[in-house]
Motif scaffolding. Structure first.
Motif: not given
Length: 703
Positions: A551-556
């Motif tokens: 659902e999201i492409d990346a995580l910071h």
């Protein structure tokens, strides 16, 4: 804000307003409006203060002249009126009790936080000049360390005219807040635990035992049954300084039995034309020159020397021997001196705060003249359990002139409690959150150049296997999760991606929320430029799960998401070889990114500016012990099997002082962070390194 006039509107011209009018004598406060349904109260207000009046709170909140409101309406209205005031952008001072339920109180706090307005409960007897003077002497430490407090008040509270709401809740609703307030002020610390018992008809009496951070305790007793009056111990000087008499005994009960309670209650209200004492009788015109007292207060202290006597709301002035060494007992003469001090300007000519917060106004080594030079300032510091701070926690290192109470809390809890409630004298704090706070009108914190946390953040960029992201430039146009946009770790990640890989901070869409638990919000209210697109995730969503599900492409993030371990096929690191990437980054830039600083509450610092240098030296000494321990080879201090090799590698790549404190060795990396902070819309202007830290920490003496 202390240098200009604050324009107040009053909601509810009640008995609370009558007893609090002295607060509005401060030249920096102007009463410009009032709301009350009673025409006689509005007329009295217009005649006395000349302000605009309204029949309801809604009309007052629409008045653009009102900056802040004092809510003195019936208790059941507090929550709705405070929330309305917050939504209208007005700062709020609400009469105690702030609400009738915890849910209402939490809703009020949430509304104030969302609107970025001040919400305080008061007025507070802790700011009465005599109480402040007593707290000042206690905190000075000349008589030893405070161990116990005893506060005792007996009145005819239940025999005074009350509304049904007030009568049902009894003395707990209307009086407990005052005793707790005074106890906290004298103890100079936050309450750690409470044990209490309510007794008698209509909750007419209670006893409570409070323990404070730092170890002191307080016993509170209040009875409103009218069998005895502790003003007898105060030579019949009443709460507002009026002369009283033993002949008053039973007068309130007789009036209540003979008259209509609702009518008697109305007769005590503002605008009724009759000024009454706290017992319900007409106030005597022969007011005492002494200051009020709410009952005897005794403070046993750990000391081997003389003892000093004091009383509840007066300055501890008269010295007299006590059977228990170190006790400070309630006697008679102290009030005269406190009243004289108030007339000389204690309180009126000094900067004031709105009641409700309890600053720890202390002295000690390096403090005001005349104090015992051996006394130590008591400070509470919240900081995680690091190897570089452990010597401070266990006492091997003691800051000069400071008795340090170190709370080893998780960083998220520390940040939340300090930024939302300013609960500690000093704490570890997110570097980014601290920078955001500096743009407030009255910045609440000032930092020292100690960095308890540093981290290379290349390892903290995670991608969904479903995103198609193979290298950094593929992030452009993607959906990126971040627990909070203003967190320090994502600020560094966005800056590095921009400088090193051409991924501009405004080239992605950000989604904020809890990484592992739903419902996380930004700790600080942000006002970002429109090019930064930040959207909260759903109330039942978590970023870790959204990343694994695509659902999201990346995580910071600062914490490795749980799905990196539970679903390794779905969650990957952008830089699997992050160690080599981070070493290369350091070789080219010289930056080992600082994440956290040590922030002091500015009011605590301003009263004792020497603590900045003292704490910096103590942190440096504790860190030196940690450095030495890591180099011991006879036995390893950590469970890392190749600790010796890791230390040697750190020295070869980063240098012998790979974790520097102070301004000089961190100026370049801090300046880069401040550039990132501004470029990402978090700073209204680009801050300078000089604005971050207490000036006492920039230079040290040389021999």
């Amino acid at each position: 804000m202390a240098d200009r006039i604050i324009r107040f509107g009053v909601i509810g011209l009640s008995r609370g307003f009558v007893l609090s009018r002295a607060m509005f004598a401060d030249p920096r406060v102007a009463l410009v409006a009032a709301a009350d349904p009673r025409p006689e109260a509005r007329g009295a207000f217009e005649a006395e203060f000349g302000g605009q009046t309204y029949p309801d709170a809604e009309a007052l909140l629409a008045d653009p002249a009102v900056e802040a409101v004092y809510i003195a309406s019936p208790h059941g209205l507090h929550a709705a009126q405070a929330i309305a005031a917050a939504n209208a952008g007005r700062h709020i001072l609400v009469e105690k009790p702030m609400a009738l339920s915890r849910d209402d109180a939490r809703a009020m706090r949430a509304a104030a936080t969302a609107a970025d307005v001040i919400l305080q409960v008061g007025p507070s007897h802790g700011y009465d000049p005599p109480v402040a003077a007593a707290a000042d002497l206690i905190a000075g430490g000349a008589y030893g360390r405070l161990r116990m407090l005893t506060l005792m008040t007996f009145t005819d509270f239940l025999d005074r005219p009350r509304t049904p709401e007030e009568r049902a809740a009894g003395v707990v609703l209307s009086q407990a807040a005052h005793q707790v307030d005074i106890a906290m002020r004298l103890a100079g610390a936050e309450v750690r635990s409470v044990r209490a018992r309510v007794m008698g008809e209509a909750a007419g009496a209670y006893q409570a035992m409070l323990t404070f951070e730092g170890g002191a305790s307080a016993q509170l007793t209040y009875s409103g049954h009218g069998r005895y009056d502790t003003d007898a111990l105060m030579h019949w000087v009443g709460e507002v300084g009026q002369a009283r008499s033993a002949a008053d005994y039973g007068a309130a009960r007789a009036r209540l039995a003979a008259g209509d309670e609702a009518a008697l209650k109305r007769g005590r209200a503002y605008g009724s034309g009759l000024r009454r004492s706290s017992s319900g009788s007409a106030t005597s015109t022969s007011a005492s020159s002494w200051r009020a007292a709410s009952g005897p207060t005794c403070a046993p202290r750990r000391t081997r020397s003389r003892s000093t006597a004091t009383r509840g709301k007066s300055s501890p002035c008269r010295r007299r021997r006590s059977r228990a060494r170190g006790d400070r007992r309630v006697l008679d003469g102290g009030c005269r001196r406190a009243a004289a001090a108030a007339r000389r300007g204690l309180g009126r000519g000094q900067p004031r705060r709105l009641p409700g917060h309890h600053p720890i106004e202390r002295g000690g080594a390096g403090g005001r003249p005349g104090r015992n030079p051996m006394s130590r300032l008591s400070l509470t510091l919240a900081c995680w359990d690091y190897d570089r701070t452990r010597a401070l926690a266990d006492g091997r290192v003691q800051p000069e002139g400071i008795d340090l109470n170190l709370l080893p809390l998780d960083v998220e809890e520390t940040f939340f409690r300090m930024l939302r409630g300013r609960e500690f004298d000093a704490s570890e704090m997110s570097l980014s959150s601290y920078c955001v706070s500096l743009h407030k009108e009255d910045p609440a914190f000032i930092a020292i150049p100690v960095f308890p946390s540093r981290f290379f953040r290349h390892s903290c960029i995670f991608v969904s296997a479903k995103s198609g992201i193979r290298e950094a430039k593929d992030l452009v146009g993607k959906r990126v999760g971040v627990p909070e946009y203003q967190m320090t770790a994502p600020v560094w990640i966005r800056g590095i991606l921009s400088d090193e890989y051409g991924v501009a901070p405004d080239s992605v869409d950000y989604f904020t929320g809890g990484e592992e638990e739903p419902g996380r919000d930004e700790k600080l209210k942000l006002s970002l430029p429109p090019q930064f697109r930040v959207t909260p995730i759903g109330p039942d969503k978590t970023l870790a799960q959204m990343l694994a599900d695509g659902e999201i492409d990346a995580l910071h993030t600062a914490r490795t998401p749980s799905t990196f371990y539970s679903r390794p096929d779905d969650v990957k690191r952008l830089f699997p070889n992050f160690v080599e990437v981070e070493k290369d980054y350091f070789r080219r830039t010289g930056f080992f990114p600082p994440m956290h600083v040590i922030a002091l509450r500015r009011d605590v610092y301003e009263q004792n500016r020497w603590i900045a240098r003292s704490l910096l030296k103590a942190f440096e000494a504790a860190q030196a012990i940690a450095y030495d321990n890591l180099k011991v080879t006879s036995a390893m201090i950590s469970m890392l099997p190749w600790q010796v090799a890791a230390v040697e590698e750190a020295v070869s790549v980063l240098g012998s002082n790979w974790w520097p404190y102070g301004v000089a060795d961190n100026r370049a990396v801090l300046d880069t962070f401040l550039r990132y902070h501004h470029e990402q819309g978090l700073s209204k202007r680009r801050l300078t390194v000089e604005e971050l830290f207490a000036p006492e920490t920039f230079e040290a003496f040389k021999i």
